[in-house]
Enzyme design. Sequence first.
Site, short mmCIF file in Angstrom:
data_model
loop_
_atom_site.label_atom_id
_atom_site.label_comp_id
_atom_site.label_asym_id
_atom_site.label_seq_id
_atom_site.Cartn_x
_atom_site.Cartn_y
_atom_site.Cartn_z
CE LYS A 176 -1.52 2.99 2.45
NZ LYS A 176 -1.56 4.36 2.48
N GLY A 228 6.29 5.13 8.42
CA GLY A 228 5.21 5.72 9.14
C GLY A 228 5.33 6.74 10.06
CB SER A 229 3.46 9.22 11.94
OG SER A 229 2.17 9.04 12.05
CB THR A 230 4.82 7.57 16.70
OG1 THR A 230 6.73 7.76 16.25
CG2 THR A 230 4.42 6.82 18.20
CB ALA A 232 0.22 6.47 10.93
N GLY A 233 1.80 4.75 13.96
CA GLY A 233 1.93 3.16 14.16
C GLY A 233 2.00 2.71 15.21
CD GLU A 250 12.00 3.24 9.57
OE1 GLU A 250 11.70 4.93 10.16
OE2 GLU A 250 11.77 4.54 8.36
CB CYS A 284 11.87 9.52 10.01
SG CYS A 284 13.00 8.12 9.14
CD GLU A 384 9.36 12.39 12.84
OE1 GLU A 384 10.56 12.26 12.23
OE2 GLU A 384 8.00 12.05 12.93
#
Length: 477
Positions: A176, A228-230, A232-233, A250, A284, A384
């Site tokens: 994706k 991606g972003s923390t 979303a993680g 990551e 990142c 960030e």
Amino acid sequence: MITYDRLFVAGSWVEPSSPELLDIRSPHDRAVIGRAAQARPADIDRAVAAARAAFDEGPWPRTAPAERIAVIRRLNALREARADEIAGLISAENGSAAWFTRAGQPGLTRQADAYLRAAEGFGWEEALESAAAPRAVVRREPVGVVAAVIPWNSPFSAAMAKIIPALLAGNTVVLKVSPENSLSMGVLAELLERTGLPEGVISVLPADRETSEYLVSHRGIDKIAFTGSTRAGRRIAAIAGEQLKRVSLELGGKSAAVILPDADVDTAVRGLRFASLLNNGESCIAQTRVLAPRARYEEVVAALKDLVESLQVGDPADPGTFIGPMVRPDQQQRVREYIELGIMEGARLVTGGPGIPPELEGGNYVTPTVFADVDNSMRIAQEEIFGPVLVIIGYDDEDDAVRIANDSEYGLSAGVWSADEDHALEVARRLRTGTVTVNGAAISFDGPFGGYKASGIGREYGAAGLAQYVELKTVTV
């Protein structure tokens, strides 16, 4: 104008469930540069079903590792042949400066070669040395159907970091990608179509966040690999935990560059040109917290001011441009709001600011900015920003520098700058991050890459990255 009006599903180009095409706009002037179909849940269902069948019934998971290695070599060669085209498309879509996207192409080869070396020496099946089980083997087998979800900032690097080890291990993959990268990822799909992979083994689907969540929640998925972003993680980790799916993440970073008292400041600052501001700061691993000894603080401030003011900002296609526009208007606004926040928090604005030069107002530009007199507790030092904004934090002694560097929810990367490499290595050992570079060294693709703390779970690159895509099976006789 480039148009992809079909989706690459299960190895073939098919009609999308929705005929509506998304306009892909240039970050430089917001003009439409292409249009592309976007995946919806029905397309996800189709891709996952094909991947499930290809894994459960098809030949790919049961091919010899040497055959899978040959396919990846073919993919790498196909990509190299179109490297200039790929670099240009990423610049056009993302606003990444041409120097960055072109320099990244040889890096993709090194990344792939490291995975291939790991696969050639990987213990796919090994005898277990045990007196209690004299006839036993340990097998490393594919996990199953992998949902690989990547961000927009470095699309080819992120995609290859996931699909190469996943395919080498014998998995099937639904990749994706971000809508912004529909054009460059369309080229990736064209390359994959020519590799000779069996039907169903891989799909490449641009889609929005809602469709992405549908994919990672899909019961046909065995493993999620996400960059991606923390924020979303955390959501993905919750889904994976509930469904007991394998997951590797990551995530974000707020990396520190520790300039030790014996460092040559001019050399360090020249290195920070790349370490801190690569890819317009939308990286990142960018070392955006610069830690300077108080005795040399103003020297560092003056050097960084001169550096940032010397950088050309503008059209990413211009060979002289070092910093291009942000990827989207909302990202531009986000970075400008952080600059305004830094002023409100009381940091000293050394150069830059929330304003934009009139000649760049037609694009998603921000002015590269440096803040001094920053306390590490400020939001501009902890959050960030993902743009060309640097903060300079003073420290009293080495212990204080290590404390400040580690005082972050993130732990992805860091840098140490010193005239004494051995001593720099000692400091690097004390930093709670997954990667540390000394004096601007390049990251090794043979070594594991990933984060401590809120910067992620698991590792990419080399043997450690390949190991993320296998299950261990012990067979005793």
